[in-house]
Design an enzyme around this catalytic site. Structure first.
Site, PDB file in Angstrom:
ATOM      1  NE  ARG A 136       0.816 -56.057  35.684  1.00  0.00           N
ATOM      2  CZ  ARG A 136      -0.466 -56.793  36.865  1.00  0.00           C
ATOM      3  NH1 ARG A 136      -0.512 -56.248  37.790  1.00  0.00           N
ATOM      4  NH2 ARG A 136      -1.259 -56.649  36.207  1.00  0.00           N
ATOM      5  NE  ARG A 141      -6.618 -57.391  38.692  1.00  0.00           N
ATOM      6  CZ  ARG A 141      -5.756 -57.652  36.766  1.00  0.00           C
ATOM      7  NH1 ARG A 141      -6.744 -57.315  36.203  1.00  0.00           N
ATOM      8  NH2 ARG A 141      -4.256 -57.468  36.883  1.00  0.00           N
ATOM      9  NE  ARG A 143      -2.262 -60.929  36.762  1.00  0.00           N
ATOM     10  CZ  ARG A 143      -2.673 -60.218  35.948  1.00  0.00           C
ATOM     11  NH1 ARG A 143      -4.314 -60.002  35.089  1.00  0.00           N
ATOM     12  NH2 ARG A 143      -1.239 -59.402  35.650  1.00  0.00           N
ATOM     13  NE  ARG A 190       1.012 -55.290  28.744  1.00  0.00           N
ATOM     14  CZ  ARG A 190      -0.042 -56.280  29.922  1.00  0.00           C
ATOM     15  NH1 ARG A 190      -0.717 -56.885  28.435  1.00  0.00           N
ATOM     16  NH2 ARG A 190       0.074 -56.537  30.666  1.00  0.00           N
TER      17      ARG A 190
HETATM   18  P1  AMP Z   1      -2.594 -58.919  31.883  1.00  0.00           P
HETATM   19  O1  AMP Z   1      -3.148 -60.106  32.517  1.00  0.00           O
HETATM   20  O2  AMP Z   1      -2.627 -58.290  30.892  1.00  0.00           O
HETATM   21  O3  AMP Z   1      -1.989 -57.964  33.248  1.00  0.00           O
HETATM   22  O4  AMP Z   1      -1.001 -59.603  31.424  1.00  0.00           O
HETATM   23  C1  AMP Z   1       0.050 -60.348  32.642  1.00  0.00           C
HETATM   24  C2  AMP Z   1       1.366 -60.109  32.764  1.00  0.00           C
HETATM   25  O5  AMP Z   1       1.675 -60.905  31.416  1.00  0.00           O
HETATM   26  C3  AMP Z   1       1.869 -58.719  32.071  1.00  0.00           C
HETATM   27  O6  AMP Z   1       2.679 -58.112  32.992  1.00  0.00           O
HETATM   28  C4  AMP Z   1       2.999 -59.256  31.388  1.00  0.00           C
HETATM   29  O7  AMP Z   1       4.250 -59.671  31.772  1.00  0.00           O
HETATM   30  C5  AMP Z   1       2.631 -60.679  30.319  1.00  0.00           C
HETATM   31  N1  AMP Z   1       1.867 -59.563  28.897  1.00  0.00           N
HETATM   32  C6  AMP Z   1       1.040 -59.775  28.513  1.00  0.00           C
HETATM   33  N2  AMP Z   1       0.337 -59.524  27.548  1.00  0.00           N
HETATM   34  C7  AMP Z   1       1.206 -58.991  27.162  1.00  0.00           C
HETATM   35  C8  AMP Z   1       2.137 -58.622  26.163  1.00  0.00           C
HETATM   36  N3  AMP Z   1       0.614 -58.498  25.045  1.00  0.00           N
HETATM   37  N4  AMP Z   1       3.178 -57.810  26.252  1.00  0.00           N
HETATM   38  C9  AMP Z   1       3.902 -58.603  26.446  1.00  0.00           C
HETATM   39  N5  AMP Z   1       3.994 -59.104  27.728  1.00  0.00           N
HETATM   40  C10 AMP Z   1       2.485 -59.539  27.909  1.00  0.00           C
END
Ligand code: AMP
Length: 220
Positions: A171, A127, A160, A88
């Site tokens: 985000r 969601r 969430r 990311r």
């Molecule tokens: P997601 O479920 O992929 O939308 O991730 C939810 C949250 O987890 C994100 O908003 C970040 O706070 C953290 N997160 C997930 N993957 C990463 C990553 N590769 N790098 C940094 N933070 C992450």
């Protein structure tokens, strides 16, 4: 098959990764899911990540790279894996590239699931997740049979914290600033494929599978 599924929050990466995981019999590695599990069980990683996640900010690269290194060393990744929500940042992409070099592994394809901001907002705020099995629903597009209850395991559904509208908008900003530049990292590699992420789950799945076919879909 070693796949990176790339895209903004709510592009459908989680849903599509699960389907690919079933189709190819390889694990889905979602950094978001792993972090949420750690938050749930209040591990050191979970405690360190929680404040960032609640704000919709990225968890520090160092923690994420450590988590990924551990996960990629597991036996079940030998035949392949799907990275969902990682890398990311450019720093994570470089860290991954170094790690894979050390392990003698190469990524086969990076799929960017392309969607508009309006779709991202609509998908994220509707969601709902199962608190037990993490199955995903959408209150309008794929509602559970019984409101608030998971079809698969009967667990309770929740929203969430970072799927509230203000957090989703934040985000998207974080994605544009820190994550979208990662695409440039892969552009020169010839691995990057862009697919249209607007449509039904089945349509998007077919588009991804047809890209994988052109890369040699049966490749393990
Ligand atoms: P997601 O479920 O992929 O939308 O991730 C939810 C949250 O987890 C994100 O908003 C970040 O706070 C953290 N997160 C997930 N993957 C990463 C990553 N590769 N790098 C940094 N933070 C992450």
């Amino acid at each position: 098959m070693k796949i990176i599924l790339f895209g903004p929050p709510g592009a459908g990466k989680g849903t599509q990764s699960r389907r690919l995981s079933e189709t190819f019999g390889i694990p889905q590695i979602s950094t978001g899911d792993i972090l949420r599990e750690n938050v749930k069980y209040q591990t050191e990683l979970g405690k360190a990540a929680l404040a960032y996640m609640e704000k919709g900010e990225l968890v520090p690269d160092e923690l994420i790279l450590r988590l990924i290194k551990e996960r990629l060393c597991s036996e079940d990744t030998k035949a392949g894996f799907i990275l969902d929500g990682f890398p990311r940042t450019i720093n994570q992409a470089e860290g991954l590239s170094n790690l894979l070099k050390e392990m003698g592994i190469e990524i086969d394809v990076v799929i960017n699931v392309d969607v508009t901001d309006a779709v991202i907002i609509e998908r994220n705020i509707g969601r709902r997740l199962c608190s037990d099995c993490q199955m995903m629903y959408h209150i309008e597009f794929s509602p559970p049979k019984k409101e608030g209850i998971c079809n698969k395991c009967g667990g309770g559904l929740y929203q969430r914290i970072d799927d509230r509208e203000d957090k989703v908008r934040y985000r998207i900003e974080v994605y544009k600033k820190e994550t979208a530049p990662v695409l440039n990292f892969y552009k020169g590699s010839g691995l990057l494929k862009v697919i249209n992420g607007i449509g039904t789950e089945d349509e998007i799945n077919r588009r991804i599978l047809s890209e994988l076919d052109t890369k040699g879909g049966s490749k393990q």
